[in-house]
Design an enzyme around this catalytic site. Structure first.
Site, short mmCIF file in Angstrom:
data_model
loop_
_atom_site.label_atom_id
_atom_site.label_comp_id
_atom_site.label_asym_id
_atom_site.label_seq_id
_atom_site.Cartn_x
_atom_site.Cartn_y
_atom_site.Cartn_z
N LYS A 75 17.87 24.88 -2.94
CA LYS A 75 18.21 23.94 -1.87
C LYS A 75 17.17 22.84 -1.82
CE LYS A 75 20.68 22.81 1.78
NZ LYS A 75 20.75 21.44 1.21
N LYS A 111 15.02 20.16 -6.17
CA LYS A 111 14.90 18.75 -5.79
C LYS A 111 15.24 17.90 -6.99
CE LYS A 111 12.94 16.60 -2.20
NZ LYS A 111 12.71 17.26 -1.00
N ASN A 230 14.81 7.40 8.16
CA ASN A 230 15.42 8.42 9.00
C ASN A 230 14.38 9.30 9.71
OD1 ASN A 230 17.77 9.82 9.95
ND2 ASN A 230 17.12 11.49 8.63
N SER A 359 20.32 21.56 7.60
CA SER A 359 21.22 21.72 6.46
C SER A 359 21.81 23.13 6.40
CB SER A 359 20.47 21.46 5.14
OG SER A 359 20.33 20.09 4.91
N1 GLU Z 1 15.14 16.35 1.74
C1 GLU Z 1 14.82 17.19 2.86
C2 GLU Z 1 13.52 17.93 2.61
O1 GLU Z 1 12.71 17.50 1.84
C3 GLU Z 1 15.97 18.10 3.25
C4 GLU Z 1 16.42 19.06 2.20
C5 GLU Z 1 17.69 19.80 2.54
O2 GLU Z 1 18.20 19.62 3.63
O3 GLU Z 1 18.16 20.55 1.68
O4 GLU Z 1 13.23 18.91 3.23
#
Ligand code: GLU
Length: 426
Positions: A75, A111, A230, A359
């Site tokens: 995730k 990521k 954001n 999420s």
């Molecule tokens: N990009 C966000 C983070 O770095 C959210 C990641 C997600 O919701 O999967 O935590």
């Protein structure tokens, strides 16, 4: 801000490994688990062609790194930024493994992104870039395998294109079983009400908890925010409700300052009208970028890119607290200086975990075909952040260590336990 960008490319993975080794030593992490977690499981690089508006064809490069899935599907976000490369993706994927483990979610860490500046492309080009990237990733992502989300320069619209492209490649009868291949979608397309503000809300929840634990009254406290996307905007929005005063903001276009306070809503309206830039905001004065971190204030919220607080500016910081809205904003050498000065850092994997927690709620909402209400979302989010914060506070006391190392220990203990229970196949 842009000056530190080059360093972002080379140092982030080193920072992650430095933090990991410090915690692993402190807690005496099992050597086998340590070996497993010191490596990313999959590193996917795709090159794909896209038709541009002028009829020409351009080839883009996209990344997806999957660090670990011991606790559940990979995730983490996808970012569109010139600093995206394999090292940045590895570092950011690894941070996601710790973040989801610390938050108690059934996820691992991933990521990725594309090395582009989205400002250089039209909306229709961005749509085609996103759809071809999704197509190129193929079954390397999936609703129960690897679930992307928004990150730097990606948003709900981009998530909608990913969901639609992925689901359209499946038979019509199973289309809606694939909606949760991404989170952070627009609300009418399966998104979660409140996911947009989840990260900023979580940042402020952790600041409030810090204030409560340390007998600090936030009313009238001065704070500064780096990045007004954001995360930065929503953090300022929720900080405003506490009575704290925003005195400076920095983004890619420069730095603005007003000792009497900057109204986050009026700045957000200005930024929206000026292609997402705070430049030329009339109710604050422009100051030099290098003076930002040394401003006289109580709280610093870095909410932009990695490696922004470095040895060059750490010694000038006067704040008592750094609340990391961004991923990896403080490099390892700067951290030593800050800890030496007695400054508390609420680490990224705790402070900005509201996003991935939101999420998780969106993913559950889609899997169960439910519609959650915003109040329910924010109260459950608060509960999860406070639970994690509490564990970090207790672990910091137990091991007599800083919050980052404590947060790693909580995350690593959870993963270590799972490896011990399940063993290593075969
Ligand atoms: N990009 C966000 C983070 O770095 C959210 C990641 C997600 O919701 O999967 O935590």
């Amino acid at each position: 801000m842009s000056r530190a960008t080059e360093k972002t490319r080379t140092g982030m993975y080193e920072n992650v490994m430095h933090e990991f080794n410090k915690a692993a030593d402190k807690m005496n992490l099992d050597p086998g688990v340590r070996e497993i977690l010191a490596t990313t499981q999959n590193e996917i690089i795709v090159h794909f062609p896209v038709k541009m508006d002028d009829g020409s064809v351009k080839v883009f490069t996209g990344y997806r790194v999957q660090h670990n899935n011991a606790l559940g599907p990979y995730k983490g976000g996808l970012r569109y930024h010139p600093t995206v490369d394999i090292d940045a993706a590895k570092a950011l994927a690894t941070w996601m493994t710790w973040k989801t483990a610390l938050a108690g979610l059934p996820y691992g860490g991933g990521k990725g992104g594309i090395q582009i500046d989205p400002k250089e492309y039209s909306d229709s080009e961005l749509e085609r870039i996103t759809r071809r990237f999704t197509y190129a990733l193929g079954e390397n992502i999936g609703p129960d395998y690897d679930i992307p989300a928004p990150d730097v320069n990606t948003n709900a619209q981009i998530m909608a294109w990913i969901a639609d492209t992925y689901a359209s490649s499946k038979a019509p009868a199973v289309r809606f079983k694939n909606l949760h291949v991404v989170t952070g979608k627009p609300v009418f397309s399966g998104g979660l009400e409140g996911r947009d503000r989840a990260t900023g809300f979580g940042v402020v929840t952790s600041i409030k908890k810090w204030a409560e634990s340390n007998g600090v009254d936030l009313k009238g406290k001065k704070y500064i925010v780096q990045g007004f996307g954001n995360v930065g905007y929503w953090a300022a929005h929720f900080m405003h409700e506490t009575g704290a005063k925003l005195i400076a903001v920095q983004d890619h276009s420069g730095t603005i300052f007003n000792t009497d306070g900057i109204d986050p809503e009026s700045l957000a309206a200005h930024s929206k009208e000026n292609q997402n830039s705070i430049n030329a905001y009339s109710q604050a004065e422009k100051i030099k970028d290098e003076d930002f971190f040394g401003l006289d204030c109580d709280i610093v919220i870095p909410a932009a890119l990695g490696n922004q607080i470095t040895v060059d500016n750490a010694q000038h910081i006067k704040a008592q607290l750094i609340a990391e809205g961004a991923n990896g904003p403080t490099d390892s050498a700067a951290e030593e200086i800050l800890l030496e000065k007695g400054i508390t850092i609420i680490p990224d994997i705790l402070c900005n975990s509201g996003g991935v927690i939101g999420s998780y709620f969106e993913w559950l909402q889609n899997k169960r075909a439910e519609i959650w209400k915003i109040d329910e979302v924010l109260s459950q989010l608060e509960d999860k952040i406070l639970t994690a914060y509490d564990k970090v506070e207790k672990t910091a006391k137990k091991y007599e260590t800083d919050y980052r190392t404590a947060a790693y220990i909580v995350a690593l203990e959870r993963i270590e336990r799972v490896y011990k229970e399940r063993g290593v196949f075969p």
